[in-house]
Every structure is written in structure tokens, then in C-alpha cells.
Design a protein around this motif. Sequence first.
Motif, PDB file in Angstrom:
ATOM      1  N   SER A 158       5.876  -5.086   6.299  1.00 37.89           N
ATOM      2  CA  SER A 158       5.364  -3.803   6.191  1.00 37.89           C
ATOM      3  C   SER A 158       5.027  -3.651   4.729  1.00 37.89           C
ATOM      4  CB  SER A 158       6.608  -2.866   6.515  1.00 37.89           C
ATOM      5  OG  SER A 158       6.615  -2.950   7.932  1.00 37.89           O
ATOM      6  N   GLN A 159       5.723  -4.014   3.714  1.00 36.24           N
ATOM      7  CA  GLN A 159       5.791  -3.886   2.201  1.00 36.24           C
ATOM      8  C   GLN A 159       4.437  -4.446   1.912  1.00 36.24           C
ATOM      9  OE1 GLN A 159       7.644  -2.090   0.567  1.00 36.24           O
ATOM     10  NE2 GLN A 159       9.594  -1.602   1.655  1.00 36.24           N
ATOM     11  N   SER A 160       4.231  -5.944   2.120  1.00 34.81           N
ATOM     12  CA  SER A 160       3.051  -6.422   1.743  1.00 34.81           C
ATOM     13  C   SER A 160       1.763  -5.814   2.541  1.00 34.81           C
ATOM     14  CB  SER A 160       3.197  -8.077   2.408  1.00 34.81           C
ATOM     15  OG  SER A 160       3.137  -8.009   3.480  1.00 34.81           O
ATOM     16  N   MET A 161       1.895  -5.501   3.608  1.00 33.65           N
ATOM     17  CA  MET A 161       0.787  -4.716   4.255  1.00 33.65           C
ATOM     18  C   MET A 161       0.410  -3.169   3.259  1.00 33.65           C
ATOM     19  SD  MET A 161      -1.526  -4.449   6.231  1.00 33.65           S
ATOM     20  CE  MET A 161      -0.784  -5.801   7.494  1.00 33.65           C
ATOM     21  N   THR A 162       1.699  -2.642   2.869  1.00 34.72           N
ATOM     22  CA  THR A 162       1.206  -1.447   1.967  1.00 34.72           C
ATOM     23  C   THR A 162       0.611  -1.793   0.874  1.00 34.72           C
ATOM     24  OG1 THR A 162       3.005  -0.360   2.724  1.00 34.72           O
ATOM     25  CG2 THR A 162       2.463   0.455   0.819  1.00 34.72           C
ATOM     26  N   LEU A 163       1.085  -2.892   0.189  1.00 30.60           N
ATOM     27  CA  LEU A 163       0.417  -3.394  -1.137  1.00 30.60           C
ATOM     28  C   LEU A 163      -0.847  -3.882  -1.005  1.00 30.60           C
ATOM     29  CD1 LEU A 163       3.598  -5.301  -2.512  1.00 30.60           C
ATOM     30  CD2 LEU A 163       2.518  -3.170  -3.289  1.00 30.60           C
ATOM     31  N   TYR A 164      -1.345  -4.497   0.198  1.00 32.48           N
ATOM     32  CA  TYR A 164      -2.812  -5.012   0.298  1.00 32.48           C
ATOM     33  C   TYR A 164      -3.686  -3.802   0.682  1.00 32.48           C
ATOM     34  CZ  TYR A 164      -1.344  -9.785   1.642  1.00 32.48           C
ATOM     35  OH  TYR A 164      -0.955 -11.148   1.838  1.00 32.48           O
ATOM     36  N   VAL A 165      -3.396  -2.687   1.168  1.00 29.29           N
ATOM     37  CA  VAL A 165      -3.991  -1.386   1.209  1.00 29.29           C
ATOM     38  C   VAL A 165      -4.158  -0.914  -0.209  1.00 29.29           C
ATOM     39  CG1 VAL A 165      -4.111   0.775   1.985  1.00 29.29           C
ATOM     40  CG2 VAL A 165      -3.328  -0.922   3.485  1.00 29.29           C
ATOM     41  N   LEU A 166      -2.900  -0.970  -0.873  1.00 28.81           N
ATOM     42  CA  LEU A 166      -3.094  -0.368  -2.256  1.00 28.81           C
ATOM     43  C   LEU A 166      -4.078  -1.287  -3.186  1.00 28.81           C
ATOM     44  CD1 LEU A 166      -2.179   1.529  -4.607  1.00 28.81           C
ATOM     45  CD2 LEU A 166       0.018   0.025  -5.034  1.00 28.81           C
ATOM     46  N   ALA A 167      -4.070  -2.506  -2.965  1.00 24.59           N
ATOM     47  CA  ALA A 167      -4.767  -3.532  -3.938  1.00 24.59           C
ATOM     48  C   ALA A 167      -6.316  -3.379  -3.708  1.00 24.59           C
ATOM     49  CB  ALA A 167      -4.390  -4.876  -3.340  1.00 24.59           C
ATOM     50  N   PHE A 168      -6.782  -2.880  -2.212  1.00 30.41           N
ATOM     51  CA  PHE A 168      -7.891  -2.585  -1.773  1.00 30.41           C
ATOM     52  C   PHE A 168      -8.497  -1.229  -2.414  1.00 30.41           C
ATOM     53  CE2 PHE A 168     -10.776  -0.597   1.447  1.00 30.41           C
ATOM     54  CZ  PHE A 168     -11.736  -1.576   1.405  1.00 30.41           C
ATOM     55  N   LEU A 169      -7.553  -0.370  -2.191  1.00 23.76           N
ATOM     56  CA  LEU A 169      -7.824   0.903  -2.996  1.00 23.76           C
ATOM     57  C   LEU A 169      -8.188   0.812  -4.503  1.00 23.76           C
ATOM     58  CD1 LEU A 169      -5.739   3.338  -0.951  1.00 23.76           C
ATOM     59  CD2 LEU A 169      -8.010   2.922  -0.332  1.00 23.76           C
ATOM     60  N   LEU A 170      -7.444   0.140  -5.081  1.00 25.20           N
ATOM     61  CA  LEU A 170      -7.608  -0.257  -6.673  1.00 25.20           C
ATOM     62  C   LEU A 170      -8.753  -1.032  -6.928  1.00 25.20           C
ATOM     63  CD1 LEU A 170      -3.981  -1.066  -7.628  1.00 25.20           C
ATOM     64  CD2 LEU A 170      -5.290   1.065  -8.257  1.00 25.20           C
ATOM     65  N   ALA A 171      -9.067  -1.888  -6.076  1.00 24.05           N
ATOM     66  CA  ALA A 171     -10.323  -2.862  -6.084  1.00 24.05           C
ATOM     67  C   ALA A 171     -11.440  -1.807  -5.876  1.00 24.05           C
ATOM     68  CB  ALA A 171     -10.494  -3.700  -5.402  1.00 24.05           C
TER      69      ALA A 171
END
Length: 204
Positions: A158-171
Motif C-alpha cells: 500500500s505504501q509503495s502504491m501511494t509513492l508510485y502515484v506521487l512519483a507519477f504526479l510529480l513527473a
Amino acid sequence: MKNSIQPEGVENFTAELQTYASSVPGAATAARQRAMGENFDKANLDDVAQMIQRYERLSDMAYVLAVPPMELLGSAPPATGNGEWHSVGNSLLRSVAIGEIHPIVTEYAVIGDAYRANDQPLFNQHVRVVTDWFAKEQPNTMKRASFEFLINRLQPFSQSMTLYVLAFLLACASWLRSSGLLRRSAFYVLLLALAIHTFGLVSR
């Protein structure tokens, strides 16, 4: 946990097991005599037939194999199994041949009855008994359970999924604003997500 640790709707499982236990030795002897073609006490077997049928249903409906193998018990006779864990119902069925009820099954009964009676001191006392027993007889299982508890608390997927989404938004933001800072932030967040995700996969 109903029908895994105790039968659904049971009122006093401890007393039921005490009655069952008092019949098990004689039933075990009668069962061995019947298997060898000798004369046996049919009435003794009939006394536990109803409870055996009840525990057969309990075994069929169980979701959890919560009873460790009997051969791990220091005072118990050797088991006929191969080290596999069993459901409470299956363990009670096996107790007819073994000659005694697994002590952990008895502890589960006391814990369940104490929970229904809202008897917190008794509940805590026997939870400690079970915990101490597993720590002594099943140390590897206790270590694994502690590790699983940690994984469940950390929730790496769950934590990694949240970070994946955050990385995508930052990109996405970095593309829109041509920001090197956002690109680097997205990259580092992605690395962190990959590290946590990898930890979760390895821990399985």
C-alpha cells in the motif's frame, strides 16, 4: 474465526471438551480393538459418536489450521502425522486415536469462553499461556508470526502504491512546468517506492 477455533453457537466449549476428554481414552481403546478385529466396547464408542460428528463438521468448515503437530509436545505420545498443522476439529478427531486432547485446543476453548463471558483477567491469563507455549515449542513459528505482524503494520504494498502515484504526479508536474527539481523529486520518490515494493516482495 467461528468454526475454526470453536463451533459456532457453542456456550461452554471448555466443559464440552472436558466431557469429550473423559470419553477419549476408552474410545481410543475401543477404536484400536475394532481396527484389530477384536471385541470392543460399542457403547463407549457410541457415547462419543455425536461429538465426533460435530467435530467432523467443525473440521470441514474450518478456515484456519491453528493446532501444531502433537509430536512437538514433550509429554505427549508420538503422533501418527507428518508434522502438519491441523484445524481444531481435525485435532479433536485425531485425539480419539492418540488418547488425549491437544492442550492448545483446550486453551483455545478457555480463551473463547472467557471472551464470551467478558472475563478479561482469565482471557489475558490463557493468552499468555498460549503465547509462552508457542515461544517454547514453536520458536520459529513465533518469529514468523512476529515478522508477519510487522509486515501487516508496515503495509509495504500500500505504501509503495501511494509513492508510485506521487512519483507519477510529480513527473507530470515537472513536464508541465519544466522543473528540474520536480523531476529529481519524482525520480527519488520512485526509487523509494521500488525499494519498499521490493522489500514487500522479498518478505513474502
